[in-house]
Structures are given as structure tokens and as C-alpha cells.
Motif scaffolding. Structure first.
Motif, PDB file in Angstrom:
ATOM      1  N   VAL A   1      14.940  -1.908  27.396  1.00 47.21           N
ATOM      2  CA  VAL A   1      14.370  -0.931  28.312  1.00 47.21           C
ATOM      3  C   VAL A   1      12.884  -0.770  27.997  1.00 47.21           C
ATOM      4  N   THR A   2      12.034  -1.400  28.795  1.00 52.69           N
ATOM      5  CA  THR A   2      10.594  -1.316  28.555  1.00 52.69           C
ATOM      6  C   THR A   2       9.953  -0.166  29.323  1.00 52.69           C
ATOM      7  N   LYS A   3      10.488   0.135  30.504  1.00 58.54           N
ATOM      8  CA  LYS A   3       9.972   1.230  31.326  1.00 58.54           C
ATOM      9  C   LYS A   3      11.146   2.018  31.870  1.00 58.54           C
ATOM     10  N   LEU A   4      11.106   3.328  31.693  1.00 58.89           N
ATOM     11  CA  LEU A   4      12.201   4.178  32.143  1.00 58.89           C
ATOM     12  C   LEU A   4      11.720   5.056  33.296  1.00 58.89           C
ATOM     13  N   GLN A   5      12.319   4.855  34.450  1.00 56.25           N
ATOM     14  CA  GLN A   5      12.005   5.671  35.603  1.00 56.25           C
ATOM     15  C   GLN A   5      12.941   6.879  35.663  1.00 56.25           C
ATOM     16  N   GLY A   6      12.514   7.934  36.320  1.00 55.08           N
ATOM     17  CA  GLY A   6      13.330   9.129  36.448  1.00 55.08           C
ATOM     18  C   GLY A   6      13.665   9.419  37.899  1.00 55.08           C
ATOM     19  N   ALA A   7      14.825   9.991  38.137  1.00 50.86           N
ATOM     20  CA  ALA A   7      15.245  10.309  39.498  1.00 50.86           C
ATOM     21  C   ALA A   7      16.101  11.571  39.499  1.00 50.86           C
ATOM     22  N   ILE A   8      15.944  12.363  40.551  1.00 53.41           N
ATOM     23  CA  ILE A   8      16.728  13.583  40.703  1.00 53.41           C
ATOM     24  C   ILE A   8      17.473  13.530  42.026  1.00 53.41           C
ATOM     25  N   ILE A   9      18.765  13.730  41.954  1.00 56.46           N
ATOM     26  CA  ILE A   9      19.617  13.748  43.142  1.00 56.46           C
ATOM     27  C   ILE A   9      19.714  15.192  43.612  1.00 56.46           C
ATOM     28  N   ALA A  10      19.046  15.499  44.722  1.00 54.21           N
ATOM     29  CA  ALA A  10      18.943  16.907  45.136  1.00 54.21           C
ATOM     30  C   ALA A  10      19.021  17.074  46.647  1.00 54.21           C
ATOM     31  N   ALA A  11      19.754  16.184  47.324  1.00 60.32           N
ATOM     32  CA  ALA A  11      19.807  16.241  48.782  1.00 60.32           C
ATOM     33  C   ALA A  11      21.019  16.984  49.323  1.00 60.32           C
TER      34      ALA A  11
ATOM     35  N   SER B   1       3.461  15.441  39.388  1.00 58.40           N
ATOM     36  CA  SER B   1       4.087  14.307  38.706  1.00 58.40           C
ATOM     37  C   SER B   1       5.397  13.889  39.368  1.00 58.40           C
ATOM     38  N   VAL B   2       5.829  14.664  40.361  1.00 54.17           N
ATOM     39  CA  VAL B   2       7.096  14.388  41.025  1.00 54.17           C
ATOM     40  C   VAL B   2       6.846  13.864  42.438  1.00 54.17           C
ATOM     41  N   ARG B   3       7.414  12.717  42.724  1.00 52.30           N
ATOM     42  CA  ARG B   3       7.355  12.167  44.083  1.00 52.30           C
ATOM     43  C   ARG B   3       8.585  12.672  44.836  1.00 52.30           C
ATOM     44  N   VAL B   4       8.360  13.474  45.866  1.00 53.36           N
ATOM     45  CA  VAL B   4       9.448  14.054  46.641  1.00 53.36           C
ATOM     46  C   VAL B   4       9.662  13.234  47.903  1.00 53.36           C
ATOM     47  N   VAL B   5      10.894  12.800  48.105  1.00 50.61           N
ATOM     48  CA  VAL B   5      11.262  12.025  49.283  1.00 50.61           C
ATOM     49  C   VAL B   5      12.316  12.804  50.055  1.00 50.61           C
ATOM     50  N   VAL B   6      12.085  12.983  51.338  1.00 51.97           N
ATOM     51  CA  VAL B   6      13.010  13.748  52.176  1.00 51.97           C
ATOM     52  C   VAL B   6      13.972  12.794  52.879  1.00 51.97           C
ATOM     53  N   ARG B   7      15.256  12.955  52.582  1.00 54.58           N
ATOM     54  CA  ARG B   7      16.300  12.154  53.218  1.00 54.58           C
ATOM     55  C   ARG B   7      17.506  13.059  53.491  1.00 54.58           C
TER      56      ARG B   7
ATOM     57  N   ALA C   1      12.306  12.524  43.417  1.00 47.34           N
ATOM     58  CA  ALA C   1      13.373  13.461  43.764  1.00 47.34           C
ATOM     59  C   ALA C   1      13.718  13.309  45.238  1.00 47.34           C
ATOM     60  N   VAL C   2      15.000  13.156  45.517  1.00 47.26           N
ATOM     61  CA  VAL C   2      15.461  13.048  46.902  1.00 47.26           C
ATOM     62  C   VAL C   2      16.008  14.404  47.328  1.00 47.26           C
ATOM     63  N   ILE C   3      15.343  15.028  48.320  1.00 49.85           N
ATOM     64  CA  ILE C   3      15.772  16.321  48.832  1.00 49.85           C
ATOM     65  C   ILE C   3      16.047  16.199  50.328  1.00 49.85           C
ATOM     66  N   ASN C   4      16.731  17.197  50.902  1.00 52.90           N
ATOM     67  CA  ASN C   4      16.992  17.158  52.331  1.00 52.90           C
ATOM     68  C   ASN C   4      15.906  17.906  53.104  1.00 52.90           C
ATOM     69  N   SER C   5      15.954  17.805  54.419  1.00 51.20           N
ATOM     70  CA  SER C   5      14.902  18.406  55.244  1.00 51.20           C
ATOM     71  C   SER C   5      14.944  19.926  55.208  1.00 51.20           C
ATOM     72  N   ASP C   6      16.114  20.517  54.986  1.00 43.96           N
ATOM     73  CA  ASP C   6      16.212  21.969  54.885  1.00 43.96           C
ATOM     74  C   ASP C   6      15.457  22.467  53.653  1.00 43.96           C
ATOM     75  N   THR C   7      15.646  21.786  52.528  1.00 46.52           N
ATOM     76  CA  THR C   7      14.920  22.151  51.315  1.00 46.52           C
ATOM     77  C   THR C   7      13.421  21.987  51.512  1.00 46.52           C
ATOM     78  N   ALA C   8      13.016  20.899  52.156  1.00 46.95           N
ATOM     79  CA  ALA C   8      11.595  20.665  52.409  1.00 46.95           C
ATOM     80  C   ALA C   8      11.017  21.761  53.299  1.00 46.95           C
ATOM     81  N   ARG C   9      11.780  22.171  54.309  1.00 53.16           N
ATOM     82  CA  ARG C   9      11.303  23.216  55.217  1.00 53.16           C
ATOM     83  C   ARG C   9      11.106  24.539  54.489  1.00 53.16           C
ATOM     84  N   VAL C  10      12.095  24.937  53.688  1.00 53.67           N
ATOM     85  CA  VAL C  10      12.003  26.206  52.971  1.00 53.67           C
ATOM     86  C   VAL C  10      10.859  26.173  51.967  1.00 53.67           C
ATOM     87  N   ALA C  11      10.679  25.052  51.285  1.00 54.23           N
ATOM     88  CA  ALA C  11       9.586  24.930  50.320  1.00 54.23           C
ATOM     89  C   ALA C  11       8.240  25.115  51.008  1.00 54.23           C
ATOM     90  N   THR C  12       8.110  24.575  52.214  1.00 51.56           N
ATOM     91  CA  THR C  12       6.868  24.720  52.968  1.00 51.56           C
ATOM     92  C   THR C  12       6.667  26.164  53.417  1.00 51.56           C
TER      93      THR C  12
END
Length: 241
Positions: free
Chosen positions: A2-12, A76-82, A56-67
């Protein structure tokens, strides 16, 4: 290796059980936990444990409320809406977002002491570097079953090999924390053809197809599904160093 460890959050997910039990309409990733958003706290935990980046993969409802609430997500977190259909599809979405290699993934509601998270990462690295089997798919964190509803039971050998995952009761259950190879996404098409509709069923498919998954037992983890879990997590965080 393991030379590079990526991180991911399941939050959709919708987190309906927590919303109902708390009578609060805030999406689970945005719930306050120890003075921080659950999503932000989990991202920092993964970075502190050795992840070079976090998506982090979040849903559109979470994205809307955050906005609407003008909430700030750490840069440092890349948020992707799916708006994924289920937990398996959220995991499989990572196949388009991660570079080939190894990644550590967690559900957004897995509250784990940082010392245990770091130990899990270090021991997973060691297992992977020592394993000579080319079919190694990764390592899952497991914990002792304490009567939680709807757990994913793990049948684990003395040397940590997971023989099967499912509903058949054993002493250990998965803890929402995974150290995985991106090679698992090679099974995405087959899982979809089979109509699988949950991450637990996808993980079970990997084992059925001869992929090796190991287990490392951790202590003190809390899966936040209901109001009582949230209270327990907040109390545990106050005691953490």
C-alpha cells in the motif's frame, strides 16, 4: 504494497431511522456530533489515520440542506452528490472517483475511537503486505455483537479470514469500516445483473466469487442509527482524548 491510501465516506443514505427517532429533519451527515458535523468529523478521522485525500458521496437532499444552512465542508474533502438507489450503489460509485489502488472507506455514522481507527489501518496494511494471495480484496473491521438490530454477521476464523457474511448469527458483526482494493469494482456489473441491492450483499458476493476478505476486531465502535445511538456516541466522544 500500500503506497497511497485514499479515503472515502459512504453518506448517501436517507438516515430515516435517526430522523424519526430524533424528530429532526437534518440529514445524518449534517447532524452535530461533538461540536462538529458527522461528515466533517469522519473526514478528519480518515485523514488523521493516514488517508491522503477523502471523497464523500452524499445525496442531493444533504447537499440542499448544507447549502441552505450555509454549512462549510472542510476543503480537504471532495464532496460528490449522487442519489444512489442503495448502499451498494454508493460504494460502487467510488469506482469512478478513486484511482486504482487501496482505499479506506467508512459509513458516515460509524463512530470509532481514533486509536482504534489508526490500529485498524496499521494492521490492515501489515496484513496486505504479508499476504501472498492475489485474490485479497481487503480487510473489514468487525466488533462484538451487542444486540444491535439488523447487523451484518461475520463468520471469522482464528487467523482472521472471513468465511461468510450474512444473517446467520455469530459473535462478530461488521463495524462500517473497510480497507479495500479498487479491484472490487471489477464485480460491479455482475452484482447489478444479479439485482443486489445492499453493500452487505455485494461484500458477500466477493467472498462467494473467491475473493479474500480478512477481519480485524476493533473496540468501542458505535453505529449511529437512532437517537439512543447518538446519545451514546456523544457521551463516548466526550471521554475520548
Amino acid at each position: 504494497m500500500v503506497t497511497k491510501l485514499q479515503g472515502a465516506i459512504i453518506a448517501a443514505g436517507r438516515g430515516e431511522r435517526l430522523r424519526i427517532s430524533t424528530r429532526d429533519d437534518i440529514p445524518k451527515p449534517l447532524v452535530n456530533l461533538g461540536g462538529d458535523l458527522m461528515l466533517s468529523r469522519q473526514a478528519r478521522a480518515l485523514l488523521d489515520a493516514g488517508a491522503s485525500s477523502v471523497v464523500a458521496v452524499i445525496n442531493s437532499d444533504t447537499a440542499r440542506v448544507a447549502t441552505e444552512m450555509a454549512l462549510e465542508i472542510p476543503p480537504s474533502v471532495r464532496v460528490v452528490v449522487r442519489d444512489t438507489a442503495n448502499s451498494m450503489e454508493t460504494m460502487l460509485a467510488l469506482g469512478d472517483l478513486l484511482e486504482p489502488g487501496w482505499f479506506i472507506a467508512s459509513t458516515v455514522d460509524a463512530v470509532i475511537p481514533q486509536t482504534e481507527l489508526a490500529r485498524f489501518v496499521n494492521e490492515s496494511r501489515k496484513k496486505i503486505e504479508e499476504c501472498r494471495e492475489k485474490n485479497l480484496a481487503g480487510v473489514l473491521a468487525v466488533t462484538r455483537w451487542r444486540g444491535e438490530a439488523k447487523p451484518l454477521f461475520a463468520d471469522v476464523t482464528e487467523n482472521g479470514l472471513i468465511l461468510r457474511l450474512g444473517n446467520r448469527q455469530t459473535s462478530r458483526v461488521t463495524a462500517g469500516l473497510y480497507f479495500l482494493s479498487t479491484r472490487i469494482f471489477d464485480f460491479a456489473a455482475e452484482a447489478r445483473r444479479a439485482g443486489l441491492d445492499a453493500l452487505r450483499r455485494f461484500l458477500a458476493l466477493l467472498i462467494e466469487r473467491g475473493m479474500r476478505l480478512d477481519a480485524i476486531e476493533i473496540e468501542g465502535s458505535i453505529d449511529v442509527d437512532e437517537a439512543s445511538d447518538l446519545d451514546a456516541a456523544r457521551a463516548a466522544i466526550r471521554k475520548m482524548p
